[in-house]
Design a protein around this motif. Structure first.
Motif, PDB file in Angstrom:
ATOM      1  N   ARG A 289       0.966  -1.180   0.030  1.00  0.00           N
ATOM      2  CA  ARG A 289       0.163   0.010   0.021  1.00  0.00           C
ATOM      3  C   ARG A 289       0.853   1.205  -0.009  1.00  0.00           C
ATOM      4  N   ASN A 290       2.011   1.135   0.957  1.00  0.00           N
ATOM      5  CA  ASN A 290       2.906   2.340   0.722  1.00  0.00           C
ATOM      6  C   ASN A 290       3.690   2.482  -0.560  1.00  0.00           C
ATOM      7  N   GLN A 291       3.794   1.483  -1.265  1.00  0.00           N
ATOM      8  CA  GLN A 291       4.591   1.375  -2.529  1.00  0.00           C
ATOM      9  C   GLN A 291       3.530   1.248  -3.715  1.00  0.00           C
ATOM     10  N   ILE A 292       2.548   1.360  -3.553  1.00  0.00           N
ATOM     11  CA  ILE A 292       1.406   1.334  -4.636  1.00  0.00           C
ATOM     12  C   ILE A 292       1.692   2.053  -6.140  1.00  0.00           C
ATOM     13  N   GLU A 293       2.175   3.363  -5.973  1.00  0.00           N
ATOM     14  CA  GLU A 293       2.519   3.863  -7.304  1.00  0.00           C
ATOM     15  C   GLU A 293       3.504   3.292  -8.037  1.00  0.00           C
ATOM     16  N   THR A 294       4.678   3.046  -7.420  1.00  0.00           N
ATOM     17  CA  THR A 294       5.693   2.252  -8.214  1.00  0.00           C
ATOM     18  C   THR A 294       5.517   0.947  -8.750  1.00  0.00           C
ATOM     19  N   LYS A 295       4.421   0.152  -7.858  1.00  0.00           N
ATOM     20  CA  LYS A 295       4.192  -1.182  -8.299  1.00  0.00           C
ATOM     21  C   LYS A 295       3.049  -1.498  -8.788  1.00  0.00           C
ATOM     22  N   ARG A 296       2.523  -0.250  -9.332  1.00  0.00           N
ATOM     23  CA  ARG A 296       1.046  -0.475  -9.904  1.00  0.00           C
ATOM     24  C   ARG A 296       0.945  -1.475 -11.083  1.00  0.00           C
ATOM     25  N   GLU A 300      -1.506  -4.879 -11.052  1.00  0.00           N
ATOM     26  CA  GLU A 300      -2.551  -5.023 -11.836  1.00  0.00           C
ATOM     27  C   GLU A 300      -2.305  -6.160 -12.591  1.00  0.00           C
ATOM     28  N   ASP A 313     -10.022   1.055 -12.440  1.00  0.00           N
ATOM     29  CA  ASP A 313      -9.092   2.114 -11.903  1.00  0.00           C
ATOM     30  C   ASP A 313      -8.342   1.843 -10.521  1.00  0.00           C
ATOM     31  N   ASP A 314      -9.041   1.116  -9.939  1.00  0.00           N
ATOM     32  CA  ASP A 314      -8.522   0.623  -8.378  1.00  0.00           C
ATOM     33  C   ASP A 314      -7.960  -0.912  -8.502  1.00  0.00           C
ATOM     34  N   HIS A 372      10.040   5.794   4.653  1.00  0.00           N
ATOM     35  CA  HIS A 372       9.022   5.042   4.218  1.00  0.00           C
ATOM     36  C   HIS A 372       8.802   3.743   5.113  1.00  0.00           C
TER      37      HIS A 372
END
Length: 382
Positions: A289-296, A300, A313-314, A372
């Motif tokens: 959850r903390n790294q969701i943007e780098t691992k998006r 997915e 989208d989520d 982090h």
């Protein structure tokens, strides 16, 4: 992709394979059998090993803990040196095998074996060793890594060396029949996170590694869903082989790795004795959850290919929720409760250990800073 891959560990897989050690170990070898708390004496494994070693000169060392300590293992090192042992046979799960790797390397070193863990000594030789796996989880039976605890200082560190790669490993699913439910659950979770640490990074072109990782995750998901049917030859064999493949080096060849979940999890185990697998389940959802943007993108991909979730989208967040739900379905908690009643002091203690061990920049991008890690621990500690 650019890599060199070899796995020299010979695998004897299947029922009745323990007897293979009689010919796999050199006939003139002086063997030290290393094992844990003695359960192998009540489930018949010890007798099978004894029978297979009937023509060998051998002795034994017992008492290796669930998180093997330097203090215990140094006693085995002394035995190896005193009696001229030239082959080590680890009979147990990942802890016993990891501990045996430490013994094998330390036996060829005149200094303090802990120097191997701190990097002060580079392993250049070791006593040959092999493994009879009794608990599928870590993959230690066919890799070159080990994690050891120094009880005196609550330090838990790892080392890698090709010199401690097992010469062979016996994987007989029958040995799992007497395992407690908790240990089997831990095995599923441990293997799951091992795959994730080599898969949940960023998008790349390694189709084989990604596809194989997803196959292993689907296996573990199905095994978890059918946990009530675990008293089954096929269930046991598939967990044992999946856990092996999760960390024998194959799916990690030529692709980015993370391992931040492990580094944080090790500190929970060192400080509060949390089972290794459960420390991973506590850290991983909060870290993702903390790294969701780098691992998006990879989250997915995992959502689509492992959990069969529709695109949305989520989707990345739903994938993390699905991972956490998977742990909960196995009755494995995802929050730390063992720390006492002072959450801030617990976080500070872990952060201090991370800094002491140089774990200040973690993850596939080395971008998980101490700040982090503090945020992740805030989420992960109840």
């Amino acid at each position: 992709m650019k890599f060199s891959y070899v796995n020299p560990t010979q695998i004897f897989f299947g029922q009745g394979q323990i007897q293979a050690i009689s010919s796999a170990i050199p006939a003139d070898a002086k063997v030290l059998m290393i094992y844990g708390g003695g359960s192998i004496k009540s489930n018949g494994i010890y007798q099978q090993v004894s029978d297979a070693l009937a023509s060998h000169e051998w002795m034994e060392f017992s008492g290796v803990e669930a998180n093997p300590t330097k203090e215990t293992l140094d006693k085995a090192v002394a035995l190896v040196k005193q009696h001229g042992i030239d082959f080590i046979l680890a009979v147990g799960g990942g802890s016993v095998i990891d501990g045996s790797k430490y013994v094998a390397a330390s036996a060829h070193y005149d200094g303090d074996g802990w120097d191997i863990l701190t990097g002060a000594h580079q392993v250049t030789s070791a006593t040959p060793l092999a493994a009879i796996l009794t608990l599928p989880a870590t993959g230690s039976e066919s890799n070159s890594g080990a994690v050891i605890t120094k009880a005196e200082t609550h330090d838990k560190l790892a080392f890698l060396s090709p010199f401690v790669q097992p010469k062979f490993a016996v994987l007989d699913p029958d040995v799992m029949k007497s395992l407690p439910e908790k240990q089997l659950l831990n095995g599923v979770v441990d293997a799951w996170v091992h795959v994730c640490e080599q898969y949940l990074t960023f998008v790349h072109d390694a189709m084989v590694q990604d596809g194989y990782a997803e196959a292993l995750l689907r296996n573990l998901k199905e095994l978890g869903a059918n946990f009530d049917n675990r008293d089954n030859d096929a269930w046991r064999a598939n967990l044992m082989w999946t856990a092996n493949q999760a960390l024998n080096g194959l799916i990690g060849s030529g692709v980015p790795h993370d391992w931040a979940t492990h580094m944080l999890g090790h500190e929970l185990t060192a400080q509060w004795g949390v089972d290794h697998a459960r420390s991973l389940a506590i850290i991983q959802p909060s870290l993702l959850r903390n790294q969701i943007e780098t691992k998006r993108a990879k989250l997915e991909q995992m959502g689509r290919n492992v959990f069969n979730l529709p695109q949305s989208d989520d989707l990345a967040l739903k994938t993390i929720d699905a991972i956490e739900a998977f742990y909960h379905s196995l009755h494995v908690p995802t929050k730390l409760t063992e720390y006492g009643d002072d959450k801030q002091a617990a976080i500070d203690k872990v952060i201090s250990q991370l800094e002491k061990h140089g774990m200040t920049n973690l993850g596939e991008h080395q971008a998980i800073s101490i700040a982090h890690s503090r945020d992740i621990l805030n989420l992960a500690i109840a």
